[in-house]
Design a protein around this motif. Sequence first.
Motif, PDB file in Angstrom:
ATOM      1  N   ALA A  94       0.827  -1.214   0.000  1.00 48.78           N
ATOM      2  CA  ALA A  94       0.000   0.000   0.000  1.00 48.78           C
ATOM      3  C   ALA A  94       0.855   1.255   0.000  1.00 48.78           C
ATOM      4  O   ALA A  94       0.341   2.349  -0.232  1.00 48.78           O
ATOM      5  CB  ALA A  94      -0.928  -0.008   1.214  1.00 48.78           C
ATOM      6  N   ARG A  95       2.139   1.096   0.265  1.00 50.07           N
ATOM      7  CA  ARG A  95       3.018   2.267   0.312  1.00 50.07           C
ATOM      8  C   ARG A  95       4.010   2.292  -0.847  1.00 50.07           C
ATOM      9  O   ARG A  95       5.048   2.930  -0.763  1.00 50.07           O
ATOM     10  CB  ARG A  95       3.741   2.303   1.663  1.00 50.07           C
ATOM     11  CG  ARG A  95       2.796   2.743   2.770  1.00 50.07           C
ATOM     12  CD  ARG A  95       3.121   2.137   4.116  1.00 50.07           C
ATOM     13  NE  ARG A  95       2.095   2.483   5.093  1.00 50.07           N
ATOM     14  CZ  ARG A  95       0.942   1.821   5.239  1.00 50.07           C
ATOM     15  NH1 ARG A  95       0.687   0.789   4.466  1.00 50.07           N
ATOM     16  NH2 ARG A  95       0.044   2.186   6.135  1.00 50.07           N
ATOM     17  N   SER A  96       3.644   1.598  -1.894  1.00 47.83           N
ATOM     18  CA  SER A  96       4.556   1.531  -3.031  1.00 47.83           C
ATOM     19  C   SER A  96       4.642   2.862  -3.768  1.00 47.83           C
ATOM     20  O   SER A  96       5.424   2.997  -4.708  1.00 47.83           O
ATOM     21  CB  SER A  96       4.134   0.414  -3.987  1.00 47.83           C
ATOM     22  OG  SER A  96       2.829   0.660  -4.454  1.00 47.83           O
ATOM     23  N   ASP A  97       3.849   3.837  -3.362  1.00 47.26           N
ATOM     24  CA  ASP A  97       3.928   5.164  -3.986  1.00 47.26           C
ATOM     25  C   ASP A  97       4.955   6.061  -3.325  1.00 47.26           C
ATOM     26  O   ASP A  97       5.217   7.158  -3.814  1.00 47.26           O
ATOM     27  CB  ASP A  97       2.568   5.857  -3.901  1.00 47.26           C
ATOM     28  CG  ASP A  97       1.588   5.229  -4.864  1.00 47.26           C
ATOM     29  OD1 ASP A  97       1.684   5.502  -6.057  1.00 47.26           O
ATOM     30  OD2 ASP A  97       0.760   4.432  -4.412  1.00 47.26           O
ATOM     31  N   LEU A  98       5.512   5.619  -2.221  1.00 51.25           N
ATOM     32  CA  LEU A  98       6.510   6.460  -1.565  1.00 51.25           C
ATOM     33  C   LEU A  98       7.686   6.700  -2.505  1.00 51.25           C
ATOM     34  O   LEU A  98       8.082   5.799  -3.242  1.00 51.25           O
ATOM     35  CB  LEU A  98       7.022   5.780  -0.281  1.00 51.25           C
ATOM     36  CG  LEU A  98       6.096   5.816   0.931  1.00 51.25           C
ATOM     37  CD1 LEU A  98       6.667   4.953   2.040  1.00 51.25           C
ATOM     38  CD2 LEU A  98       5.901   7.234   1.434  1.00 51.25           C
ATOM     39  N   PRO A  99       8.224   7.897  -2.486  1.00 51.74           N
ATOM     40  CA  PRO A  99       9.349   8.163  -3.372  1.00 51.74           C
ATOM     41  C   PRO A  99      10.570   7.341  -2.968  1.00 51.74           C
ATOM     42  O   PRO A  99      10.740   7.011  -1.794  1.00 51.74           O
ATOM     43  CB  PRO A  99       9.598   9.669  -3.200  1.00 51.74           C
ATOM     44  CG  PRO A  99       8.944  10.029  -1.926  1.00 51.74           C
ATOM     45  CD  PRO A  99       7.830   9.070  -1.701  1.00 51.74           C
ATOM     46  N   ILE A 100      11.375   7.016  -3.911  1.00 54.20           N
ATOM     47  CA  ILE A 100      12.652   6.296  -3.776  1.00 54.20           C
ATOM     48  C   ILE A 100      12.437   4.864  -3.291  1.00 54.20           C
ATOM     49  O   ILE A 100      12.672   3.912  -4.026  1.00 54.20           O
ATOM     50  CB  ILE A 100      13.644   7.036  -2.854  1.00 54.20           C
ATOM     51  CG1 ILE A 100      13.861   8.464  -3.400  1.00 54.20           C
ATOM     52  CG2 ILE A 100      14.989   6.283  -2.772  1.00 54.20           C
ATOM     53  CD1 ILE A 100      14.592   9.392  -2.461  1.00 54.20           C
TER      54      ILE A 100
END
Lengths: 474, 416
Positions: free
Chosen positions: A195-201
Amino acid sequence: MIERSLAQRLRARLDAPTDVAALVAFRVLFGLVVAAGALRFVLEGWVARCYLEPTFFFKYWGFSWVRAWPAWGMYLHVALVGVLGLAVAAGFFYRASAALLFLAFTYLELIDVTVYLNHYYLVSLLSLLLACMPLGQAYSLDVLRRPDHRLDAFPAWCTYLLRFQLGAVYIFAALTKMGTDWLLHAQPMQLWLSARSDLPIVGPYLGRFEVALAMSWAGFLYDFTIPLWLSWHRTRGLAYAAVCAFHAAVGVLFNIGMFPFIMTTGALVFFPSSWPRMIRASLRRRASSAGGPQVAEPATPSEAPRALAPRLGRIGLVLGGAFVVAQLALPLRHLAYPGSVLWSEQGMRWAWKVLVREKNGAVTYVVRKRDGRRELVEPRAYLTEAQAREMSGQPDLILQLAHHIGRDFAARGEGPVEVRAEARVSLNGRRPKLLVDPTVDLVTIEDGLGVARWIEPEPGEPPLRLKSLARSSR
Amino acid sequence: MVAPKPFGVGFAALGSLAVALTLGHAACVESTSQTYGPGSTGAEAGATTGSGTSSFDKRALLASLGNLAATETASFADRALELEATTNVLAAEPTAAHLEAAREAYRDAMKVWQRLEVMQYGPAAPSTIPGGRDLRDAIYAWPSINRCAVDQELTKDEHATPEALAPKLLNVRGLGALERLLFDDSSSNACGAPNAINTTGAWASIADDLPARRARYAASAAALVARTAEQLSDAWAPTMGNFIGELSTPGSTYKSDPAKALDVVAYALLYLDTKTKDLKLAVPAGLASCATATCPEALELGQARLSKAAIRENLIGFQRVFHGGAPFDKEALGFDDWLDALGATELRAELAASIAAALAAIDAIEEEDLAETLKTQPKRVEDVHLAVRSILDLYKSQLVTVLDLHPPNDAPTDND
């Protein structure tokens, strides 16, 4: 004779004088964290959401007498918790403040079971322990008021007890993770990280199964070994850096509130009792080497303390021992029940089962009236959304609400009624499965310590394994 | 739920491109009005799958769902204008033919609106939800409908202009009031005998003027609905308020976090739970809060005989959000694509089948309105209830777990 000697040695060890510095620092930081937490609770609007909006509260065994205050009372109560946190930090009427903090904070927890959080429980326990320790008798407003009460050393049992408590949190959190879901299937870690695969880097990596598996194992190994690394002087510094990094990461990735602050504060009790003085001395040395004014080294515990705390009495020893035994037994009580604690929740609370499952469900109550008519009742008729969500995966809460529905129908002149629950619950992403037996009239069931036969067995299949997910390249 | 750091300039530019390309794919919905297509805001398709690893762009999904809502809203705005026009004609000349034309326009508008009921993300949502501007209630405040209050307003005859009606309570305007005004032919009122309009003779005194008063009142109410519909449509339109952009490239509204925006969308779909399942089906079917075997009086839109259509359109709206558009449209990006990208194909298929089954259950009812079905075959309505519940059991348990969805404004406490 030998046994007596061992007891004496133990007593001597427990009563050994230690520098006050570390425990004073812990007292101050803990009090400040509690005060900040109370302020945050008010500012986030959680007083209203947790205590004013609900019309029904889930009760703990033996604490059904605990009630929410009217709105002004609830705000006052939370404000009081904050003030008591500050009083503990400042060492102002310390014993009374710490005892009242324990009572006031625990009262808040006892109002509604759905508010339960492991770190709230930890705050309660730590405030109870602080109330039993003479930590207000050094570097405090109390000492300014009554200098004759000043202590130059605290007994070692204070440090040991706090270390035990913090260590128990980590160790039992690790033991809970020793299951196939966590260690083999990397769940619920993969659900959360995907669910947090949108976090940068880092985002694109978080969606990968291998990363979730590695983080699951890292979390397990961290919990299991960190008390050891913090206790060993050679690894302590690095271990504390790991504690800070771990809790910072957990704080960023998961909505876990004050927990990282409490744990990073708590981990300081593993340091030598003079660590604040060592830091101060180090800072002074740096200042002097940089050309600053020469300042005399502060007193260290190697100098003979002028005033020692009274020795731990027999009652204190017994109570302390009982506390330790209880804290070892409570987290293990789930072993007395069949099946997975993550499913049945028997033995889930007060057991440091921190962030180990993702559970959501849909619950509908089926009420059968005297005339044979059937009525469907949705939990939201009695609960707030947050309460309903918490309840949906916890059988004892489903049971409590069933009883309340039964009483409510009776009060409306439609009783006695039978109340059954159709609760379909997904554990760690599995297909939803019935959590409680839908044929059982829950009104006839009393909650208790026995094995709850009305809870359905946990699902047999492994949890869902997600595809490694990365944010699409752009 | 944690807000990710804002993307850099390069990411932002590429993100805009992604949005633009996605809209090109995701615009296929049934509508006679404007469809926001290629170039509206920009996008790329959000899901690609391969062996073992797949990628998914939540912002592209949001763009797709924003586009869906925008297109439906524009469609509704067109129908609201038609409704305004027909009621104006009716007010000028209250004939049976004009009344029927207004009723037809109402039915058309309401069917589209019922699809939008499950899309209460963005400006239509309550202002307590991020992005919400309370516009939904100004259009249709159901279940806050008060037929007696509408009849009371009729006795005052203060509705010659929309401006005169605008300050009134929500339950005497909007599509709810319009149903009463356009579909009630009777000369009686919905208030009890002790009500002042009956005791003072106010109602009796307007008997001759009743059709004209209803028509004037309806024209003002329809004008207000059309205005709000335009406001809502403008708020979504890329060239105006561009809420599609706000949703898909979240700024302050969603704290730059697509997950927060998706939470809002996902929980808007629970209209199907709290309203469709519980209020539109369970209560009338006598399954909940009904003292008799069935409660047809609790049906939504009973006077307009749209109770069945409303449920059907709710399901279609839900289906479109789930699929990102029509179910057969493989280009449209929806929750199903997200599940596919995660490898939860079984859950995706099961949910799609559940939605289709619920639609089949409602289509199996032959009667136009559920009031008749409740008299003759109440079990059919129970079947629809059960079918809708099956969707929601999956949705509220496994789907929210797999997609890690949380209610908007969640975190009343921390999560350990």
